[in-house]
Write a protein that holds these residues in place. Structure first.
Motif, PDB file in Angstrom:
ATOM      1  N   THR A  82       0.804  -1.222   0.000  1.00 25.96           N
ATOM      2  CA  THR A  82       0.000   0.000   0.000  1.00 25.96           C
ATOM      3  C   THR A  82       0.840   1.276   0.000  1.00 25.96           C
ATOM      4  N   ALA A  83       2.131   1.148   0.194  1.00 29.73           N
ATOM      5  CA  ALA A  83       2.996   2.327   0.329  1.00 29.73           C
ATOM      6  C   ALA A  83       2.985   3.217  -0.910  1.00 29.73           C
ATOM      7  N   HIS A  84       2.751   2.651  -2.065  1.00 23.56           N
ATOM      8  CA  HIS A  84       2.796   3.419  -3.317  1.00 23.56           C
ATOM      9  C   HIS A  84       1.493   4.155  -3.641  1.00 23.56           C
ATOM     10  N   ILE A  85       0.427   3.879  -2.892  1.00 26.43           N
ATOM     11  CA  ILE A  85      -0.883   4.456  -3.202  1.00 26.43           C
ATOM     12  C   ILE A  85      -0.923   5.909  -2.730  1.00 26.43           C
ATOM     13  N   PRO A  86      -1.232   6.831  -3.640  1.00 26.56           N
ATOM     14  CA  PRO A  86      -1.329   8.235  -3.209  1.00 26.56           C
ATOM     15  C   PRO A  86      -2.433   8.421  -2.175  1.00 26.56           C
ATOM     16  N   LEU A  87      -2.123   9.212  -1.144  1.00 24.28           N
ATOM     17  CA  LEU A  87      -3.085   9.512  -0.095  1.00 24.28           C
ATOM     18  C   LEU A  87      -3.372  11.002  -0.104  1.00 24.28           C
ATOM     19  N   VAL A  88      -4.641  11.325  -0.064  1.00 23.84           N
ATOM     20  CA  VAL A  88      -5.098  12.717  -0.010  1.00 23.84           C
ATOM     21  C   VAL A  88      -5.890  12.875   1.273  1.00 23.84           C
ATOM     22  N   TYR A  89      -5.506  13.841   2.098  1.00 23.85           N
ATOM     23  CA  TYR A  89      -6.235  14.087   3.335  1.00 23.85           C
ATOM     24  C   TYR A  89      -7.547  14.815   3.053  1.00 23.85           C
ATOM     25  N   LEU A  90      -8.584  14.407   3.761  1.00 28.79           N
ATOM     26  CA  LEU A  90      -9.872  15.093   3.750  1.00 28.79           C
ATOM     27  C   LEU A  90      -9.958  15.943   5.007  1.00 28.79           C
ATOM     28  N   VAL A 105       0.575  21.932   3.250  1.00 29.76           N
ATOM     29  CA  VAL A 105       0.341  21.914   4.691  1.00 29.76           C
ATOM     30  C   VAL A 105       0.654  20.544   5.292  1.00 29.76           C
ATOM     31  N   PHE A 106       0.411  19.483   4.541  1.00 27.20           N
ATOM     32  CA  PHE A 106       0.593  18.120   5.046  1.00 27.20           C
ATOM     33  C   PHE A 106       1.775  17.425   4.381  1.00 27.20           C
ATOM     34  N   GLY A 107       2.835  18.171   4.176  1.00 31.86           N
ATOM     35  CA  GLY A 107       4.033  17.585   3.568  1.00 31.86           C
ATOM     36  C   GLY A 107       3.778  17.169   2.134  1.00 31.86           C
ATOM     37  N   ASP A 108       4.115  15.930   1.838  1.00 31.29           N
ATOM     38  CA  ASP A 108       3.960  15.427   0.476  1.00 31.29           C
ATOM     39  C   ASP A 108       2.523  15.081   0.121  1.00 31.29           C
ATOM     40  N   HIS A 109       1.656  15.024   1.117  1.00 25.58           N
ATOM     41  CA  HIS A 109       0.271  14.628   0.868  1.00 25.58           C
ATOM     42  C   HIS A 109      -0.569  15.827   0.457  1.00 25.58           C
ATOM     43  N   LEU A 110      -1.399  15.608  -0.547  1.00 22.60           N
ATOM     44  CA  LEU A 110      -2.377  16.610  -0.928  1.00 22.60           C
ATOM     45  C   LEU A 110      -3.479  16.622   0.121  1.00 22.60           C
ATOM     46  N   ALA A 111      -4.289  17.652   0.096  1.00 17.83           N
ATOM     47  CA  ALA A 111      -5.440  17.737   0.990  1.00 17.83           C
ATOM     48  C   ALA A 111      -6.584  18.389   0.234  1.00 17.83           C
ATOM     49  N   VAL A 112      -7.795  18.015   0.610  1.00 17.63           N
ATOM     50  CA  VAL A 112      -8.977  18.580  -0.024  1.00 17.63           C
ATOM     51  C   VAL A 112     -10.043  18.799   1.042  1.00 17.63           C
ATOM     52  N   SER A 113     -10.765  19.884   0.904  1.00 16.16           N
ATOM     53  CA  SER A 113     -11.852  20.188   1.821  1.00 16.16           C
ATOM     54  C   SER A 113     -12.992  19.198   1.604  1.00 16.16           C
ATOM     55  N   LYS A 114     -13.614  18.771   2.679  1.00 13.21           N
ATOM     56  CA  LYS A 114     -14.768  17.886   2.560  1.00 13.21           C
ATOM     57  C   LYS A 114     -15.916  18.573   1.824  1.00 13.21           C
ATOM     58  N   SER A 115     -15.927  19.887   1.854  1.00 12.25           N
ATOM     59  CA  SER A 115     -16.981  20.623   1.163  1.00 12.25           C
ATOM     60  C   SER A 115     -16.511  21.163  -0.191  1.00 12.25           C
ATOM     61  N   ALA A 116     -15.442  20.583  -0.725  1.00  8.54           N
ATOM     62  CA  ALA A 116     -14.943  20.998  -2.044  1.00  8.54           C
ATOM     63  C   ALA A 116     -16.017  20.771  -3.096  1.00  8.54           C
ATOM     64  N   THR A 117     -15.947  21.550  -4.146  1.00  8.20           N
ATOM     65  CA  THR A 117     -16.869  21.348  -5.255  1.00  8.20           C
ATOM     66  C   THR A 117     -16.542  20.008  -5.917  1.00  8.20           C
ATOM     67  N   THR A 118     -17.481  19.497  -6.672  1.00  8.38           N
ATOM     68  CA  THR A 118     -17.244  18.243  -7.393  1.00  8.38           C
ATOM     69  C   THR A 118     -16.062  18.404  -8.342  1.00  8.38           C
ATOM     70  N   ALA A 119     -15.952  19.553  -8.997  1.00  8.40           N
ATOM     71  CA  ALA A 119     -14.830  19.788  -9.914  1.00  8.40           C
ATOM     72  C   ALA A 119     -13.495  19.784  -9.168  1.00  8.40           C
ATOM     73  N   GLN A 120     -13.441  20.411  -7.983  1.00  7.96           N
ATOM     74  CA  GLN A 120     -12.205  20.414  -7.201  1.00  7.96           C
ATOM     75  C   GLN A 120     -11.836  18.997  -6.761  1.00  7.96           C
ATOM     76  N   LEU A 121     -12.824  18.263  -6.281  1.00  2.00           N
ATOM     77  CA  LEU A 121     -12.600  16.897  -5.833  1.00  2.00           C
ATOM     78  C   LEU A 121     -12.125  16.018  -6.986  1.00  2.00           C
ATOM     79  N   ARG A 122     -12.794  16.118  -8.114  1.00  3.09           N
ATOM     80  CA  ARG A 122     -12.406  15.357  -9.306  1.00  3.09           C
ATOM     81  C   ARG A 122     -10.985  15.725  -9.741  1.00  3.09           C
ATOM     82  N   GLY A 123     -10.653  17.010  -9.677  1.00  2.00           N
ATOM     83  CA  GLY A 123      -9.315  17.462 -10.066  1.00  2.00           C
ATOM     84  C   GLY A 123      -8.230  16.900  -9.163  1.00  2.00           C
TER      85      GLY A 123
END
Length: 134
Positions: A82-90, A105-123
């Motif tokens: 599982t180490a190779h699987i990209p992780l995005v914080y919610l 903010v979270f080092g190498d991990h991306l983060a996305v708001s739980k209330s992000a738009t569908t386009a932001q989440l998809r992106g």
């Protein structure tokens, strides 16, 4: 007659780790046309479920009782399957208008708001999968 392949299995899998089951259901409702969304509400099971589902990306809540998101990320990083699987914080800590503030903010991990738009989440997901935005 041979069995036809399951079209759901052909979609990229997104594993959602969140103690609130409604989060995974909401993400599945928004992105289910393009992604196979699998949710788990028990963060301690994230590694086992990731090994089973083989997701292309994992969305993981940060604040969960019992096992916070950074502990889930660490456990995933320690397993060779599982180490190779990209992780995005919610996170619910910022709104979609503040998405840019989460960068780095979270080092190498991306983060996305739980209330992000569908386009932001998809992106975020397509970027993490290396598919590029369309």
């Amino acid at each position: 007659m041979r069995n036809l392949p399951d079209p759901e299995k052909a979609k990229p899998c997104v594993l959602v780790v969140d103690d609130d089951e409604a989060v995974a259901l909401a993400i599945a409702a928004r992105l289910g046309q393009d992604f196979r969304v699998v949710g788990i509400s028990e963060p301690a099971m994230a590694v086992a479920r990731a090994r089973e589902e083989r997701p292309g990306v994992i969305l993981c809540d940060i604040n969960m009782p019992g096992m916070p998101g950074d502990d889930v990320a660490f456990a995933l990083s320690q397993d060779p399957d599982t180490a190779h699987i990209p992780l995005v914080y919610l996170t619910a800590l910022v709104g979609p208008e503040d998405q840019a503030d989460l960068e780095g903010v979270f080092g190498d991990h991306l983060a996305v708001s739980k209330s992000a738009t569908t386009a932001q989440l998809r992106g975020i997901i397509t970027g993490a999968l290396g598919l590029g935005a369309d």
